[in-house]
Design an enzyme around this catalytic site. Structure first.
Site, PDB file in Angstrom:
ATOM      1  N   LYS A 144       3.359   4.042  -1.068  1.00 12.50           N
ATOM      2  CA  LYS A 144       3.266   5.102  -2.321  1.00 12.50           C
ATOM      3  C   LYS A 144       5.072   6.076  -1.777  1.00 12.50           C
ATOM      4  O   LYS A 144       4.959   6.888  -1.198  1.00 12.50           O
ATOM      5  CB  LYS A 144       1.741   6.137  -1.869  1.00 12.50           C
ATOM      6  CG  LYS A 144       0.957   6.386  -2.767  1.00 12.50           C
ATOM      7  CD  LYS A 144       0.106   5.563  -1.354  1.00 12.50           C
ATOM      8  CE  LYS A 144      -1.615   4.239  -1.562  1.00 12.50           C
ATOM      9  NZ  LYS A 144      -1.421   4.658   0.131  1.00 12.50           N
TER      10      LYS A 144
ATOM     11  N   ASP B 212      17.005   9.974  -8.170  1.00 13.97           N
ATOM     12  CA  ASP B 212      18.515  10.503  -7.999  1.00 13.97           C
ATOM     13  C   ASP B 212      18.851  10.626  -6.397  1.00 13.97           C
ATOM     14  O   ASP B 212      19.997  11.030  -6.301  1.00 13.97           O
ATOM     15  CB  ASP B 212      19.153  12.190  -9.051  1.00 13.97           C
ATOM     16  CG  ASP B 212      18.840  12.325  -9.892  1.00 13.97           C
ATOM     17  OD1 ASP B 212      18.681  10.451 -10.866  1.00 13.97           O
ATOM     18  OD2 ASP B 212      18.621  13.275 -10.691  1.00 13.97           O
TER      19      ASP B 212
ATOM     20  N   LYS C 208      -4.054  10.705   5.386  1.00 13.39           N
ATOM     21  CA  LYS C 208      -4.033   9.271   6.263  1.00 13.39           C
ATOM     22  C   LYS C 208      -2.697  10.347   7.255  1.00 13.39           C
ATOM     23  O   LYS C 208      -1.889  10.175   7.792  1.00 13.39           O
ATOM     24  CB  LYS C 208      -3.436   8.336   5.913  1.00 13.39           C
ATOM     25  CG  LYS C 208      -4.202   7.461   5.260  1.00 13.39           C
ATOM     26  CD  LYS C 208      -3.589   7.477   3.905  1.00 13.39           C
ATOM     27  CE  LYS C 208      -4.290   6.501   2.848  1.00 13.39           C
ATOM     28  NZ  LYS C 208      -5.585   6.422   3.422  1.00 13.39           N
TER      29      LYS C 208
ATOM     30  N   HIS D  60       1.134  -1.217   0.160  1.00 10.52           N
ATOM     31  CA  HIS D  60       0.057   0.137   0.017  1.00 10.52           C
ATOM     32  C   HIS D  60       0.956   1.163   0.002  1.00 10.52           C
ATOM     33  O   HIS D  60       0.324   2.366  -0.402  1.00 10.52           O
ATOM     34  CB  HIS D  60      -1.296   0.004   1.625  1.00 10.52           C
ATOM     35  CG  HIS D  60      -2.275   1.216   1.088  1.00 10.52           C
ATOM     36  ND1 HIS D  60      -2.091   1.777   2.265  1.00 10.52           N
ATOM     37  CD2 HIS D  60      -3.006   0.930   0.330  1.00 10.52           C
ATOM     38  CE1 HIS D  60      -3.624   2.422   1.890  1.00 10.52           C
ATOM     39  NE2 HIS D  60      -3.470   2.304   0.517  1.00 10.52           N
TER      40      HIS D  60
ATOM     41  N   HIS E 280      -8.782  11.583   1.252  1.00 12.71           N
ATOM     42  CA  HIS E 280      -7.967  10.244   1.190  1.00 12.71           C
ATOM     43  C   HIS E 280      -6.430  10.210   2.716  1.00 12.71           C
ATOM     44  O   HIS E 280      -5.729   9.323   2.077  1.00 12.71           O
ATOM     45  CB  HIS E 280      -7.251   9.663   0.055  1.00 12.71           C
ATOM     46  CG  HIS E 280      -6.702   8.425  -0.787  1.00 12.71           C
ATOM     47  ND1 HIS E 280      -5.490   8.133  -1.074  1.00 12.71           N
ATOM     48  CD2 HIS E 280      -8.045   7.232  -0.363  1.00 12.71           C
ATOM     49  CE1 HIS E 280      -5.745   6.719  -0.555  1.00 12.71           C
ATOM     50  NE2 HIS E 280      -6.256   6.141  -0.455  1.00 12.71           N
TER      51      HIS E 280
ATOM     52  N   ASP F 189      -0.251  17.230  19.735  1.00 10.01           N
ATOM     53  CA  ASP F 189       0.574  18.596  20.566  1.00 10.01           C
ATOM     54  C   ASP F 189       1.254  19.426  20.195  1.00 10.01           C
ATOM     55  O   ASP F 189       2.204  19.982  20.146  1.00 10.01           O
ATOM     56  CB  ASP F 189       1.016  18.005  21.617  1.00 10.01           C
ATOM     57  CG  ASP F 189       0.572  17.565  22.309  1.00 10.01           C
ATOM     58  OD1 ASP F 189      -0.169  17.179  22.677  1.00 10.01           O
ATOM     59  OD2 ASP F 189       1.360  16.788  23.485  1.00 10.01           O
TER      60      ASP F 189
END
Length: 473
Positions: A218, A223, A393, A216, A391, A398
């Site tokens: 990404k 370079d 996450k 899952h 979408h 604090d």
């Protein structure tokens, strides 16, 4: 007679499932759900359990060849790191969280980074394409979803130009998440000279593993100078979705020492997919400018680790909070420990705020999510629902420590998927996240307990049913 044969067969299959659930299940509540599913849904229930329910970590999954290779590779990649990696963190809570991640993953805290928040898909794609245009050595891409459309075509156009300049291109995709990716698109990339591989291929002997243990993550690294990670996939849903509107998401652009740590996660997955070990090539492991001010730690978790890394990261953040906890996530289906941690935080006077989407791409996930709201609100958690589909996450505590990545608040992310988060120890970045969070909250609708509890009997039944079936999500 055939009825009795089917009954006996069902009893045999149920007995097998019951034995595995009883001896190898982790959570009693989840185990009970699987027992009832396998009992009352003959054959289909056992098939579902075999695909989604078997606790492969408990069933000596760590001794399998694939997992051993992953574990040994990450250990080798970071074997020179010393144990005092977090000594420059002044906050006790920050040091505690960082040390937990280091001891479970061997991935250190990286100093000297410049981090830029990319607040939607358009910003993320523009930044990634601009970075690709400047590539001189290599382009490495890894996404759960590669989907044919305008976004992917724009990236492929730039890849084609860079291949003519002899820039190497390596692409990893998830076999399940990218199942709609056309064969002709993959062939087009291969003809250009790009190396493209499924990390969880749908092959004989690996089908159950690939279906349940999805990658899952990404990740984009160019370079070894610039990297991207977060929640955005390569999909037109971020620029045009006829059902949910334009998806909102949060991504990061990273320049500095943490790019190397991010890249090592890609190299590990590339090694797993291809058996090509690129870790000895300095082009892929050399750190460039590390003059930024942000501290960042890559949190890479999955079923190849002995611990549930990403769940422990979230729990550590929640339990370390002293003033506030803010969560932005599309799939909030907490495990028992996460649920209790949020309730305890709210009951102890910490300001806990959840910002969740009112609409979603899965009705079962939506109903299951709603089933937790009453308990949370009763404990003092504030929940807002936004009209658009987010979408992202994101969690931050604090106004000090934040996490942006691929991990949802659900059992699949915690136990089955390969996930990657960026844990950020930078108050300026966290305050930037807070500003955007507050702007979204101002436009969202707050769930009020007295009104919410009056929802229909049908709604409550669907919620409970979805919660019961949540192991299938």
């Amino acid at each position: 007679m055939s009825y009795y044969i089917l009954l006996i067969l069902h009893f045999i299959l149920f007995s097998w499932a019951f034995y595995n659930i009883l001896y190898f299940g982790i959570k009693p509540s989840k185990s009970l759900s699987w027992i009832l599913i396998t009992l009352f849904f003959p054959f289909l229930g056992v098939i579902a359990y075999a695909i989604f329910g078997i606790n492969r970590r408990k069933l000596k999954f760590l001794e399998l060849k694939e997992a051993k290779r992953r574990k040994n590779y990450i250990k080798k990649s970071f074997e020179t790191i010393n144990n005092n990696h977090s000594e420059k963190l002044t906050s006790i809570k920050a040091k505690k969280i960082s040390d937990l991640i280091f001891r479970t993953t061997n991935i250190p805290l990286d100093e000297g980074n410049n981090i830029k928040l990319l607040k939607n898909g358009k910003e993320a794609f523009n930044a990634i394409i601009e970075a690709i245009k400047k590539a001189e050595n290599f382009i490495h891409l890894q996404y759960y979803i590669f989907e044919d459309g305008k976004v992917l075509n724009s990236i492929i156009d730039e890849i084609e130009k860079k291949r003519k300049e002899n820039v190497s291109v390596r692409i990893l995709y998830d076999g399940f998440g990218s199942s709609s990716l056309k064969k002709s698109t993959k062939e087009k990339l291969k003809k250009m000279g790009a190396e493209i591989y499924p990390e969880t291929p749908w092959e004989y002997g690996k089908f159950l593993f690939s279906l349940n243990h999805r990658n899952h993550r990404k990740v984009c690294v160019i370079d070894n100078k610039i990297g991207f990670t977060g929640g955005v996939n390569i999909s037109d849903q971020y620029i045009d979705d006829e059902f949910l509107g334009i998806w909102q998401d949060t991504h990061l652009q990273i320049e500095g020492c943490a790019v190397t740590s991010l890249h090592k996660s890609f190299l590990k997955d590339f090694y797993y997919a291809t058996e090509q070990d690129l870790s000895e090539d300095e082009r892929f492991t050399k750190s460039f400018s590390c003059e930024g001010k942000s501290r960042l730690q890559i949190v890479s978790g999955g079923p190849d680790y002995e611990q549930s890394i990403v769940m422990q990261q979230y729990l550590s953040l929640i339990n370390s909070a002293e003033k506030s906890i803010c969560v932005l996530n599309p799939y909030f289906i907490p495990t028992f420990s996460i649920l209790e941690a949020f309730k305890m935080a709210a009951l102890s006077g910490i300001n806990v705020t959840l910002l969740l989407p009112k609409v979603g791409d899965s009705k079962m996930a939506k109903y299951s999510m709603y089933s937790y709201f009453e308990d949370l609100i009763k404990a003092g958690v504030t929940i807002y629902l936004r009209d658009d589909f987010s979408h992202s996450k994101v969690i931050f505590i604090d106004d000090e420590i934040s996490s942006v990545g691929s991990t949802n608040f659900d059992c699949r992310s915690f136990e089955h998927n390969y996930e990657l988060n960026a844990l950020i120890f930078d108050e300026d970045i966290t305050l930037e996240l807070r500003k955007e969070f507050d702007e979204r909250v101002a436009k969202a609708s707050k769930i009020r307990f007295e009104e919410f509890r009056k929802r229909s009997f049908k709604q409550k039944t669907l919620e409970r049913l979805a919660r019961f079936l949540s192991p299938l999500l």
